[in-house]
Motif scaffolding. Structure first.
Motif, mmCIF file in Angstrom:
data_model
loop_
_atom_site.group_PDB
_atom_site.id
_atom_site.type_symbol
_atom_site.label_atom_id
_atom_site.label_comp_id
_atom_site.label_asym_id
_atom_site.label_seq_id
_atom_site.Cartn_x
_atom_site.Cartn_y
_atom_site.Cartn_z
ATOM 1 N N PHE A 8 0.852 -1.176 0.000
ATOM 2 C CA PHE A 8 0.000 0.000 0.000
ATOM 3 C C PHE A 8 0.895 1.235 0.000
ATOM 4 O O PHE A 8 2.052 1.177 0.402
ATOM 5 C CB PHE A 8 -0.944 0.009 1.211
ATOM 6 C CG PHE A 8 -0.246 -0.041 2.536
ATOM 7 C CD1 PHE A 8 0.113 1.121 3.198
ATOM 8 C CD2 PHE A 8 0.078 -1.257 3.122
ATOM 9 C CE1 PHE A 8 0.765 1.082 4.412
ATOM 10 C CE2 PHE A 8 0.738 -1.306 4.340
ATOM 11 C CZ PHE A 8 1.075 -0.134 4.983
ATOM 12 N N ASP A 9 0.355 2.356 -0.469
ATOM 13 C CA ASP A 9 1.152 3.585 -0.501
ATOM 14 C C ASP A 9 0.506 4.714 0.299
ATOM 15 O O ASP A 9 0.965 5.840 0.258
ATOM 16 C CB ASP A 9 1.428 4.024 -1.940
ATOM 17 C CG ASP A 9 0.156 4.258 -2.732
ATOM 18 O OD1 ASP A 9 -0.948 4.204 -2.161
ATOM 19 O OD2 ASP A 9 0.279 4.490 -3.944
ATOM 20 N N ASP A 10 -0.525 4.402 1.043
ATOM 21 C CA ASP A 10 -1.209 5.389 1.868
ATOM 22 C C ASP A 10 -0.799 5.177 3.328
ATOM 23 O O ASP A 10 -1.167 4.180 3.948
ATOM 24 C CB ASP A 10 -2.720 5.229 1.700
ATOM 25 C CG ASP A 10 -3.519 6.261 2.477
ATOM 26 O OD1 ASP A 10 -2.912 7.068 3.222
ATOM 27 O OD2 ASP A 10 -4.745 6.261 2.344
ATOM 28 N N ARG A 11 -0.014 6.110 3.882
ATOM 29 C CA ARG A 11 0.459 5.980 5.270
ATOM 30 C C ARG A 11 -0.692 5.860 6.249
ATOM 31 O O ARG A 11 -0.576 5.212 7.276
ATOM 32 C CB ARG A 11 1.302 7.198 5.659
ATOM 33 C CG ARG A 11 2.688 7.194 5.102
ATOM 34 C CD ARG A 11 3.445 8.437 5.492
ATOM 35 N NE ARG A 11 3.539 8.576 6.944
ATOM 36 C CZ ARG A 11 4.236 9.510 7.543
ATOM 37 N NH1 ARG A 11 4.899 10.402 6.851
ATOM 38 N NH2 ARG A 11 4.271 9.579 8.849
ATOM 39 N N ASP A 12 -1.810 6.488 5.949
ATOM 40 C CA ASP A 12 -2.937 6.482 6.872
ATOM 41 C C ASP A 12 -3.615 5.119 6.947
ATOM 42 O O ASP A 12 -4.386 4.862 7.875
ATOM 43 C CB ASP A 12 -3.939 7.564 6.495
ATOM 44 C CG ASP A 12 -3.374 8.957 6.753
ATOM 45 O OD1 ASP A 12 -2.609 9.110 7.736
ATOM 46 O OD2 ASP A 12 -3.684 9.874 5.983
#
Length: 57
Positions: A8-12
């Motif tokens: 995934f590339d979304d830190r959240d």
């Protein structure tokens, strides 16, 4: 995915998971494999994010 790896590339995304109390892992056939207790995870990630921000990451 091979080996059960999730990218995934979304830190959240990690923080969204950490807000829950338990993460349940299911196998390919839908069977419950394990439940992971996430108690304290959100607080630990909050401290890690503050540390990284302080270091300019």
């Amino acid at each position: 995915m091979p080996g059960g790896i999730v990218f995934f590339d979304d830190r959240d995304f990690v923080f969204a998971i950490a807000r829950h109390k338990v993460m349940t892992v299911y196998g390919q056939k839908g069977q419950k494999v394990m439940a992971i207790d996430l108690t304290g995870t959100a607080k630990a990630l909050e401290y890690a994010r503050k540390c990284q921000d302080a270091q300019g990451w």
